[in-house]
Design a protein around this motif. Structure first.
Motif, PDB file in Angstrom:
ATOM      1  N   ALA A  99       0.826  -1.206   0.000  1.00 29.13           N
ATOM      2  CA  ALA A  99       0.000   0.000   0.000  1.00 29.13           C
ATOM      3  C   ALA A  99       0.859   1.256   0.000  1.00 29.13           C
ATOM      4  CB  ALA A  99      -0.931   0.002   1.211  1.00 29.13           C
ATOM      5  N   VAL A 100       1.947   1.236   0.762  1.00 32.72           N
ATOM      6  CA  VAL A 100       2.853   2.384   0.809  1.00 32.72           C
ATOM      7  C   VAL A 100       3.509   2.599  -0.551  1.00 32.72           C
ATOM      8  CG1 VAL A 100       5.051   3.198   1.760  1.00 32.72           C
ATOM      9  CG2 VAL A 100       3.283   2.312   3.286  1.00 32.72           C
ATOM     10  N   ALA A 101       3.967   1.522  -1.187  1.00 30.73           N
ATOM     11  CA  ALA A 101       4.596   1.651  -2.500  1.00 30.73           C
ATOM     12  C   ALA A 101       3.626   2.268  -3.508  1.00 30.73           C
ATOM     13  CB  ALA A 101       5.080   0.289  -2.988  1.00 30.73           C
ATOM     14  N   VAL A 102       2.391   1.791  -3.515  1.00 35.01           N
ATOM     15  CA  VAL A 102       1.373   2.330  -4.422  1.00 35.01           C
ATOM     16  C   VAL A 102       1.087   3.801  -4.093  1.00 35.01           C
ATOM     17  CG1 VAL A 102      -1.053   2.156  -5.103  1.00 35.01           C
ATOM     18  CG2 VAL A 102       0.341   0.084  -4.907  1.00 35.01           C
ATOM     19  N   GLY A 103       1.016   4.116  -2.812  1.00 32.87           N
ATOM     20  CA  GLY A 103       0.749   5.499  -2.405  1.00 32.87           C
ATOM     21  C   GLY A 103       1.871   6.444  -2.795  1.00 32.87           C
ATOM     22  N   LEU A 104       3.112   6.024  -2.610  1.00 34.66           N
ATOM     23  CA  LEU A 104       4.248   6.873  -2.985  1.00 34.66           C
ATOM     24  C   LEU A 104       4.279   7.103  -4.487  1.00 34.66           C
ATOM     25  CD1 LEU A 104       6.990   5.282  -0.701  1.00 34.66           C
ATOM     26  CD2 LEU A 104       5.949   7.531  -0.398  1.00 34.66           C
ATOM     27  N   ALA A 105       4.005   6.047  -5.250  1.00 36.06           N
ATOM     28  CA  ALA A 105       3.958   6.192  -6.708  1.00 36.06           C
ATOM     29  C   ALA A 105       2.828   7.132  -7.120  1.00 36.06           C
ATOM     30  CB  ALA A 105       3.786   4.828  -7.362  1.00 36.06           C
ATOM     31  N   GLY A 106       1.701   7.027  -6.438  1.00 39.21           N
ATOM     32  CA  GLY A 106       0.586   7.913  -6.735  1.00 39.21           C
ATOM     33  C   GLY A 106       0.894   9.372  -6.455  1.00 39.21           C
ATOM     34  N   ALA A 107       1.839   9.608  -5.533  1.00 35.15           N
ATOM     35  CA  ALA A 107       2.255  10.972  -5.220  1.00 35.15           C
ATOM     36  C   ALA A 107       3.393  11.437  -6.123  1.00 35.15           C
ATOM     37  CB  ALA A 107       2.676  11.063  -3.759  1.00 35.15           C
ATOM     38  N   GLY A 108       3.779  10.590  -7.092  1.00 31.02           N
ATOM     39  CA  GLY A 108       4.742  11.016  -8.090  1.00 31.02           C
ATOM     40  C   GLY A 108       6.123  10.430  -7.987  1.00 31.02           C
ATOM     41  N   ALA A 109       6.404   9.659  -6.927  1.00 27.63           N
ATOM     42  CA  ALA A 109       7.740   9.099  -6.764  1.00 27.63           C
ATOM     43  C   ALA A 109       7.949   7.901  -7.689  1.00 27.63           C
ATOM     44  CB  ALA A 109       7.952   8.657  -5.313  1.00 27.63           C
ATOM     45  N   ALA A 110       9.196   7.701  -8.108  1.00 30.83           N
ATOM     46  CA  ALA A 110       9.599   6.434  -8.713  1.00 30.83           C
ATOM     47  C   ALA A 110       9.921   5.498  -7.562  1.00 30.83           C
ATOM     48  CB  ALA A 110      10.821   6.632  -9.607  1.00 30.83           C
ATOM     49  N   VAL A 111       9.398   4.285  -7.604  1.00 30.72           N
ATOM     50  CA  VAL A 111       9.446   3.413  -6.424  1.00 30.72           C
ATOM     51  C   VAL A 111      10.156   2.104  -6.724  1.00 30.72           C
ATOM     52  CG1 VAL A 111       8.080   2.220  -4.673  1.00 30.72           C
ATOM     53  CG2 VAL A 111       7.280   4.412  -5.594  1.00 30.72           C
ATOM     54  N   ALA A 112      11.140   1.779  -5.904  1.00 28.90           N
ATOM     55  CA  ALA A 112      11.741   0.454  -5.899  1.00 28.90           C
ATOM     56  C   ALA A 112      10.926  -0.415  -4.955  1.00 28.90           C
ATOM     57  CB  ALA A 112      13.191   0.513  -5.440  1.00 28.90           C
ATOM     58  N   VAL A 113      10.276  -1.423  -5.499  1.00 31.61           N
ATOM     59  CA  VAL A 113       9.428  -2.335  -4.722  1.00 31.61           C
ATOM     60  C   VAL A 113      10.302  -3.524  -4.334  1.00 31.61           C
ATOM     61  CG1 VAL A 113       7.349  -3.755  -4.767  1.00 31.61           C
ATOM     62  CG2 VAL A 113       7.396  -1.572  -5.989  1.00 31.61           C
ATOM     63  N   ALA A 114      10.742  -3.545  -3.085  1.00 24.93           N
ATOM     64  CA  ALA A 114      11.766  -4.492  -2.648  1.00 24.93           C
ATOM     65  C   ALA A 114      11.202  -5.505  -1.658  1.00 24.93           C
ATOM     66  CB  ALA A 114      12.937  -3.748  -2.009  1.00 24.93           C
ATOM     67  N   ALA A 115      11.463  -6.779  -1.910  1.00 25.56           N
ATOM     68  CA  ALA A 115      11.083  -7.859  -0.997  1.00 25.56           C
ATOM     69  C   ALA A 115      11.651  -9.161  -1.546  1.00 25.56           C
ATOM     70  CB  ALA A 115       9.559  -7.958  -0.854  1.00 25.56           C
ATOM     71  N   ARG A 116      11.516 -10.233  -0.770  1.00 28.97           N
ATOM     72  CA  ARG A 116      11.959 -11.553  -1.223  1.00 28.97           C
ATOM     73  C   ARG A 116      10.970 -12.191  -2.184  1.00 28.97           C
ATOM     74  NH1 ARG A 116      12.941 -15.619   3.328  1.00 28.97           N
ATOM     75  NH2 ARG A 116      10.882 -14.842   3.940  1.00 28.97           N
ATOM     76  N   SER A 117       9.708 -11.793  -2.128  1.00 24.92           N
ATOM     77  CA  SER A 117       8.630 -12.507  -2.810  1.00 24.92           C
ATOM     78  C   SER A 117       8.584 -12.197  -4.296  1.00 24.92           C
ATOM     79  CB  SER A 117       7.284 -12.167  -2.165  1.00 24.92           C
ATOM     80  OG  SER A 117       7.305 -12.463  -0.787  1.00 24.92           O
ATOM     81  N   GLU A 118       9.319 -12.971  -5.076  1.00 24.69           N
ATOM     82  CA  GLU A 118       9.279 -12.826  -6.531  1.00 24.69           C
ATOM     83  C   GLU A 118       8.163 -13.665  -7.142  1.00 24.69           C
ATOM     84  OE1 GLU A 118      13.045 -12.300  -8.736  1.00 24.69           O
ATOM     85  OE2 GLU A 118      13.929 -13.246  -6.954  1.00 24.69           O
ATOM     86  N   SER A 119       7.801 -14.743  -6.475  1.00 24.56           N
ATOM     87  CA  SER A 119       6.679 -15.571  -6.913  1.00 24.56           C
ATOM     88  C   SER A 119       5.828 -15.888  -5.692  1.00 24.56           C
ATOM     89  CB  SER A 119       7.165 -16.862  -7.575  1.00 24.56           C
ATOM     90  OG  SER A 119       7.975 -17.600  -6.680  1.00 24.56           O
ATOM     91  N   ARG A 120       4.561 -16.205  -5.940  1.00 30.07           N
ATOM     92  CA  ARG A 120       3.642 -16.429  -4.826  1.00 30.07           C
ATOM     93  C   ARG A 120       4.045 -17.665  -4.042  1.00 30.07           C
ATOM     94  NH1 ARG A 120      -2.810 -15.776  -4.216  1.00 30.07           N
ATOM     95  NH2 ARG A 120      -3.054 -17.034  -2.334  1.00 30.07           N
TER      96      ARG A 120
END
Length: 259
Positions: A29-50
């Protein structure tokens, strides 16, 4: 409302944000919100597949792209120094720098201390504390190079609930708050805001449900979008604004001043 405008507006245009623990729940939700405010976002986590839990970094990036935002999926294990350094390097290579960090990666364990396996205790410290240390340490030079920015660590109101006992999760998050409050003083001269952010109420994330979090009355539940709105507000700070604080989402946004 002022907070809704912060999410819909373009206050972060030209900024680059690195969000750790962004494949689901609050982080997504934070990543989506930051992008919505105009930022370019690095979405970082271990989960590449479900896996056991729904949500992947690629799925979050697709959501951002579908809404017209800019994002990069960055595989990152916050417990690995090498993985963190590689993820930060990939972000800088793609976007040219980093202005904002949201350190959200975490694991939940709420069992009493006397029945907590050492492996569970250590896992909470490794992810929730050392993981925050590693991503923060890796990002600081890049934020400093931009002339300032904002670091945000996601914590929990459980830190102050000492009357309800102790557990590995609350202890690890309490240590993060001490880390960030100290960093705020260290980084003030570099024009970097450093704050912690926690929800006023329970955010029923996938991790909360998987860890046995029970059903809650509606009035006890906070939507992850509220945390996103609060994160956007903090992401726009530097050392001349809000810094050295532990903020509760709804109070920060003026939604529940009594909480």
């Amino acid at each position: 409302m002022q907070w809704a405008g912060a999410v819909r507006g373009r206050a972060l245009v030209g900024k680059v944000a690195f969000v750790a623990g962004a494949s689901r729940g609050i982080g997504a939700a934070v990543a989506v919100g930051l992008a919505g405010a105009g930022a370019a976002v690095a979405v970082a986590a271990r989960s590449e597949s479900r896996g056991r839990l729904p949500g992947t970094i690629h799925g979050v990036v697709e959501r951002i792209h579908a809404a017209g935002g800019d994002a990069l999926a960055v595989p990152c294990d916050v417990t690995s120094e090498e993985s963190v350094e590689a993820a930060v390097a990939a972000t800088v290579a793609e976007f040219g720098g980093i202005d904002v960090l949201v350190a959200n990666a975490g694991v939940l364990w709420l069992g009493p201390v006397e029945s907590t396996p050492l492996a569970r205790w250590q896992r909470c410290l490794d992810v929730n504390l050392t993981g925050v240390f590693l991503v923060t340490r890796a990002v600081i030079p890049h934020v400093r190079a931009r002339g300032g920015g904002s670091l945000v660590a996601v914590t929990t109101t459980g830190v102050g609930m000492t009357d309800r006992g102790a557990n590995a999760y609350w202890v690890s998050k309490a240590a993060v708050e001490r880390l960030y409050l100290g960093l705020a003083a260290e980084l003030r001269g570099a024009n970097i805001a450093v704050n912690c952010l926690c929800p006023n109420r329970v955010v029923r994330t996938e991790g909360w449900v998987a860890s046995g979090g029970g059903d809650l009355p509606p009035e006890a539940v906070e939507p992850p979008e509220t945390m996103a709105a609060a994160a956007v507000l903090l992401a726009g700070q530097d050392a001349g604004g809000i810094t050295g604080t532990v903020q509760r989402s709804e109070r920060l946004l003026g939604l529940s001043p009594s909480l």
